[in-house]
Write a protein that holds these residues in place. Sequence first.
Motif, mmCIF file in Angstrom:
data_model
loop_
_atom_site.group_PDB
_atom_site.id
_atom_site.type_symbol
_atom_site.label_atom_id
_atom_site.label_comp_id
_atom_site.label_asym_id
_atom_site.label_seq_id
_atom_site.Cartn_x
_atom_site.Cartn_y
_atom_site.Cartn_z
ATOM 1 N N VAL A 1 0.832 -1.205 0.000
ATOM 2 C CA VAL A 1 0.000 0.000 0.000
ATOM 3 C C VAL A 1 0.868 1.257 0.000
ATOM 4 N N PHE A 2 1.938 1.259 0.788
ATOM 5 C CA PHE A 2 2.818 2.430 0.794
ATOM 6 C C PHE A 2 3.503 2.599 -0.561
ATOM 7 N N ASP A 3 3.866 1.491 -1.208
ATOM 8 C CA ASP A 3 4.435 1.580 -2.558
ATOM 9 C C ASP A 3 3.418 2.190 -3.520
ATOM 10 N N LEU A 4 2.165 1.770 -3.386
ATOM 11 C CA LEU A 4 1.105 2.282 -4.256
ATOM 12 C C LEU A 4 0.917 3.781 -4.065
ATOM 13 N N ASN B 1 1.336 4.608 11.140
ATOM 14 C CA ASN B 1 2.621 3.982 10.848
ATOM 15 C C ASN B 1 3.622 5.087 10.504
ATOM 16 N N VAL B 2 4.204 5.651 11.549
ATOM 17 C CA VAL B 2 5.054 6.830 11.388
ATOM 18 C C VAL B 2 6.313 6.511 10.589
ATOM 19 N N ALA B 3 6.935 5.371 10.869
ATOM 20 C CA ALA B 3 8.199 5.037 10.211
ATOM 21 C C ALA B 3 8.036 4.965 8.698
ATOM 22 N N LYS B 4 7.036 4.232 8.231
ATOM 23 C CA LYS B 4 6.845 4.087 6.787
ATOM 24 C C LYS B 4 6.372 5.393 6.157
ATOM 25 N N THR B 5 5.552 6.141 6.880
ATOM 26 C CA THR B 5 5.076 7.415 6.343
ATOM 27 C C THR B 5 6.237 8.363 6.095
ATOM 28 N N LEU B 6 7.156 8.448 7.047
ATOM 29 C CA LEU B 6 8.282 9.370 6.903
ATOM 30 C C LEU B 6 9.280 8.915 5.844
ATOM 31 N N GLN B 7 9.120 7.695 5.343
ATOM 32 C CA GLN B 7 9.968 7.230 4.246
ATOM 33 C C GLN B 7 9.479 7.720 2.886
ATOM 34 N N ILE B 8 8.180 8.068 2.777
ATOM 35 C CA ILE B 8 7.648 8.391 1.448
ATOM 36 C C ILE B 8 7.139 9.821 1.302
#
Length: 235
Positions: free
Chosen positions: A173-176, A193-200
Amino acid sequence: MLVLEDVNASYGSVVALWGVSIRVEEGEMVGLIGANGAGKTTVLSTIAGVLRPARGTITFGGESIVGESPEDIVRKGIALVPEGRRIFPGLTVEENLRLGAATRSDRLGIQQGIDEMYQRFPILGERLHSSGGTLSGGEQQQLAIARALMCRPKLLMLDEPSLGLAPKLVGDVFDLVAELQDTGVTILLVEQNVAKTLQIVDRAYLMRTGRIVAEGPAYELREAVDIKSAYLGAE
């Protein structure tokens, strides 16, 4: 593109937002992060016209949208993918997509939009006659996003798109979402999901108990000591 200035909002006598100021520029992906109950969904509800602010201003494209109906806000170019997806389980994939175009009247354009969604989300094309309730969680999330895109939004707001998904699907979903920004869609992403959010995302705002307590470029927030300790599992 979108500017909130000093916004307060309440549910009855309970104040849910205190002096919230946020901006989203065209082409950006901006994150709104924080724990459950921080007020993130309330921000989206206020932008979408579901909840009217008690104080402050909200402008989109330089025009105030305070007091506009949710339908008119969609027509102005803001679409919301709600928490929990909220597709119509008894309707087919295609029927769900057509509902996303309810504010449009161009039949040919709507059909072209559906065809584009099937190209962008191939699994939906394979399941176009299946009822939404038979789709997996990840497929339902794709359908919810595709349905929102059917109104051709200038700004797409996503509320907890990874909620309730298996760990592998969370990454998908984050890739999408990242791919959507690459196609030119402006995005306001609400996530726990802070970690994944701050990656994108490009920039982010951290909320706590209805207030913005930190903001800045994603790379700066990733390195902030209090955010690392509270949300990213760092010592």
